[in-house]
Design a protein around this motif. Structure first.
Motif, PDB file in Angstrom:
ATOM      1  N   LEU A 183       9.503  -4.360 -14.899  1.00 10.46           N
ATOM      2  CA  LEU A 183       8.270  -3.824 -15.475  1.00 10.46           C
ATOM      3  C   LEU A 183       8.584  -3.072 -16.761  1.00 10.46           C
ATOM      4  N   ARG A 184       7.730  -3.259 -17.760  1.00  8.56           N
ATOM      5  CA  ARG A 184       7.922  -2.651 -19.066  1.00  8.56           C
ATOM      6  C   ARG A 184       6.942  -1.478 -19.236  1.00  8.56           C
ATOM      7  N   SER A 185       6.784  -0.997 -20.460  1.00  9.00           N
ATOM      8  CA  SER A 185       5.807   0.055 -20.719  1.00  9.00           C
ATOM      9  C   SER A 185       4.398  -0.470 -20.448  1.00  9.00           C
ATOM     10  N   GLN A 240      13.888   7.051 -15.119  1.00 11.16           N
ATOM     11  CA  GLN A 240      13.900   7.380 -16.540  1.00 11.16           C
ATOM     12  C   GLN A 240      12.730   6.746 -17.294  1.00 11.16           C
ATOM     13  N   LYS A 241      11.916   5.980 -16.579  1.00 10.75           N
ATOM     14  CA  LYS A 241      10.740   5.326 -17.152  1.00 10.75           C
ATOM     15  C   LYS A 241      11.112   4.470 -18.369  1.00 10.75           C
ATOM     16  N   GLU A 242      12.106   3.621 -18.153  1.00 12.28           N
ATOM     17  CA  GLU A 242      12.593   2.762 -19.228  1.00 12.28           C
ATOM     18  C   GLU A 242      11.463   1.867 -19.741  1.00 12.28           C
ATOM     19  N   LYS A 243      11.284   1.836 -21.052  1.00 13.12           N
ATOM     20  CA  LYS A 243      10.164   1.109 -21.654  1.00 13.12           C
ATOM     21  C   LYS A 243      10.440  -0.378 -21.846  1.00 13.12           C
ATOM     22  N   ASN A 244      11.638  -0.708 -22.277  1.00 10.43           N
ATOM     23  CA  ASN A 244      11.911  -2.067 -22.752  1.00 10.43           C
ATOM     24  C   ASN A 244      13.109  -2.698 -22.063  1.00 10.43           C
ATOM     25  N   PRO A 245      13.084  -2.825 -20.742  1.00 10.87           N
ATOM     26  CA  PRO A 245      14.215  -3.453 -20.061  1.00 10.87           C
ATOM     27  C   PRO A 245      14.312  -4.938 -20.424  1.00 10.87           C
ATOM     28  N   PRO A 262      -1.991   3.179 -17.039  1.00  9.44           N
ATOM     29  CA  PRO A 262      -2.226   1.778 -17.387  1.00  9.44           C
ATOM     30  C   PRO A 262      -3.680   1.398 -17.152  1.00  9.44           C
ATOM     31  N   ILE A 263      -4.142   0.375 -17.860  1.00  5.77           N
ATOM     32  CA  ILE A 263      -5.556   0.007 -17.839  1.00  5.77           C
ATOM     33  C   ILE A 263      -5.869  -1.161 -16.904  1.00  5.77           C
ATOM     34  N   GLY A 264      -4.843  -1.762 -16.291  1.00  9.18           N
ATOM     35  CA  GLY A 264      -5.062  -2.922 -15.424  1.00  9.18           C
ATOM     36  C   GLY A 264      -4.202  -4.111 -15.784  1.00  9.18           C
ATOM     37  N   TYR A 316       3.413   1.661 -11.268  1.00 15.78           N
ATOM     38  CA  TYR A 316       3.437   1.484 -12.730  1.00 15.78           C
ATOM     39  C   TYR A 316       3.090   2.797 -13.426  1.00 15.78           C
ATOM     40  N   THR A 317       2.126   3.508 -12.890  1.00 17.48           N
ATOM     41  CA  THR A 317       1.743   4.798 -13.451  1.00 17.48           C
ATOM     42  C   THR A 317       2.887   5.802 -13.363  1.00 17.48           C
ATOM     43  N   ALA A 318       3.608   5.777 -12.253  1.00 16.42           N
ATOM     44  CA  ALA A 318       4.635   6.788 -11.997  1.00 16.42           C
ATOM     45  C   ALA A 318       5.968   6.482 -12.669  1.00 16.42           C
ATOM     46  N   THR A 319       6.273   5.190 -12.905  1.00 16.33           N
ATOM     47  CA  THR A 319       7.621   4.839 -13.354  1.00 16.33           C
ATOM     48  C   THR A 319       7.676   4.255 -14.754  1.00 16.33           C
ATOM     49  N   SER A 320       6.530   4.087 -15.408  1.00 14.24           N
ATOM     50  CA  SER A 320       6.499   3.581 -16.778  1.00 14.24           C
ATOM     51  C   SER A 320       5.674   4.540 -17.632  1.00 14.24           C
ATOM     52  N   VAL A 321       5.646   4.279 -18.933  1.00 12.60           N
ATOM     53  CA  VAL A 321       4.945   5.158 -19.866  1.00 12.60           C
ATOM     54  C   VAL A 321       4.217   4.328 -20.906  1.00 12.60           C
TER      55      VAL A 321
END
Length: 238
Positions: A122-124, A111-116, A167-169, A152-157
Motif C-alpha cells: 500500500l502506498r500513500s 513509519q507510514k512509508e509513502k512510496n514502497p 483516504p477518500i475511498g 490505510y488511515t493508520a499506516t499511510s499518509v
C-alpha cells in the motif's frame, strides 16, 4: 459463508505461483515504454465492450481528463501476466471478504512509508488530485471495506502537502506485471464499490498512432497532454 466460499473459489482457482507478485519473471510484459502492455490492454477493452467511466469533473486549473475504458475480469485474467493477475485477484478478494492486503513490512507500516517499491504494498493515500479517476461520491463505507480503510488511515499518509485527514475511498498499491519495472504499474482499488483501476504508465496519459501496428507515446499526467487516459478499469463482476 456460501458467498465467501463462492468468491474464494472464483478467484483462487489458479495452480501456479499463487503467492507470487514478482516483476522479474520472464513472462511479464516488456517495457519500452509499456508498448506491449498498452496494446494488450486496448485489445481487452475492445473485446470487453464496456462503457467508459467518466473522470472527475474538470476545473479551470485542471481541465477534464479523458474517459477511462473498461475491461471484463473474465477476459483480463486470461491475458494478464500471472503476477499481475494474482495481485489484482488478491486485492479484490481481500476487500470482498473484509481482509487487508499490504505487503509492507511492519516497520514500513509503522513509519507510514509513502512510496514502497515492492508489489502488493500500500502506498500513500490516493486523493485523485489530477482528477483522472471518477469523483468519489461519498457513499457509505461498506462493512467489508472498514478493515482496509482503518488500516490505510493508520499506516499511510497523504502524498503531498495539502489538507487531507483520511483516504477518500481509493487505495493505491504498487503494481507488477512489467518486467523489472517497479515504477510504472500501479493499482487503485475503489473500496467503496470494488472497481479496480490499473495504470501501466505511472499516471501518464498516452497517444496512439494510426499505423497498422500502433506506436504508443507516453505524455504527462496533466489533462490535454494525451488523448487516452492513463488508467483502465477492471470490472471484477464480469
Amino acid at each position: 459463508m456460501l458467498e465467501i466460499n463462492r468468491v474464494l473459489t472464483a478467484y483462487t482457482s489458479y495452480k501456479e505461483d499463487l503467492g507470487s507478485y514478482s516483476n522479474t519473471r520472464a513472462d511479464n510484459w516488456k517495457t519500452d515504454p509499456t508498448k506491449q502492455a498498452l496494446g494488450i490492454m486496448e485489445g481487452l477493452v475492445t473485446a470487453s465492450g464496456l462503457a467508459d467511466r467518466t473522470a472527475a469533473p474538470g476545473t479551470k486549473e485542471n481541465p477534464q481528463q479523458p474517459d477511462i475504458p473498461g475491461i471484463r475480469w473474465s477476459l483480463a485474467k486470461a491475458a494478464l501476466p500471472a503476477p499481475l493477475r494474482n495481485l489484482i485477484r488478491d486485492i479484490y478478494t481481500s476487500w470482498r471478504i473484509g481482509a487487508v492486503l499490504d505487503d509492507r513490512s511492519q516497520v514500513a507500516q509503522q513509519q507510514k512509508e509513502k512510496n514502497p517499491k515492492e508489489p502488493a504494498t500500500l502506498r500513500s493515500w490516493h486523493m485523485n488530485e489530477q482528477g483522472q479517476l471518477p469523483e468519489m461520491q461519498g457513499a457509505g463505507l461498506p462493512n467489508n471495506a472498514v478493515p482496509l480503510h482503518n488500516h490505510y488511515t493508520a499506516t499511510s499518509v497523504k502524498p503531498y502537502d495539502k489538507p487531507a485527514n483520511a483516504p477518500i475511498g481509493y487505495a493505491e498499491y504498487t503494481g507488477t506485471g512489467l518486467l523489472n519495472d517497479a515504477h510504472n504499474s500501479k493499482i487503485v482499488l475503489d473500496y467503496m464499490s470494488g472497481i479496480i483501476y490499473l495504470t501501466v504508465t505511472h499516471y501518464q496519459l498516452y497517444d496512439r498512432s494510426n499505423d497498422q501496428v500502433p506506436i504508443y507515446t507516453q505524455r504527462d499526467k496533466s489533462a490535454g497532454s494525451g488523448a487516452h487516459s492513463a488508467w483502465f478499469y477492471i470490472d471484477m463482476a464480469q
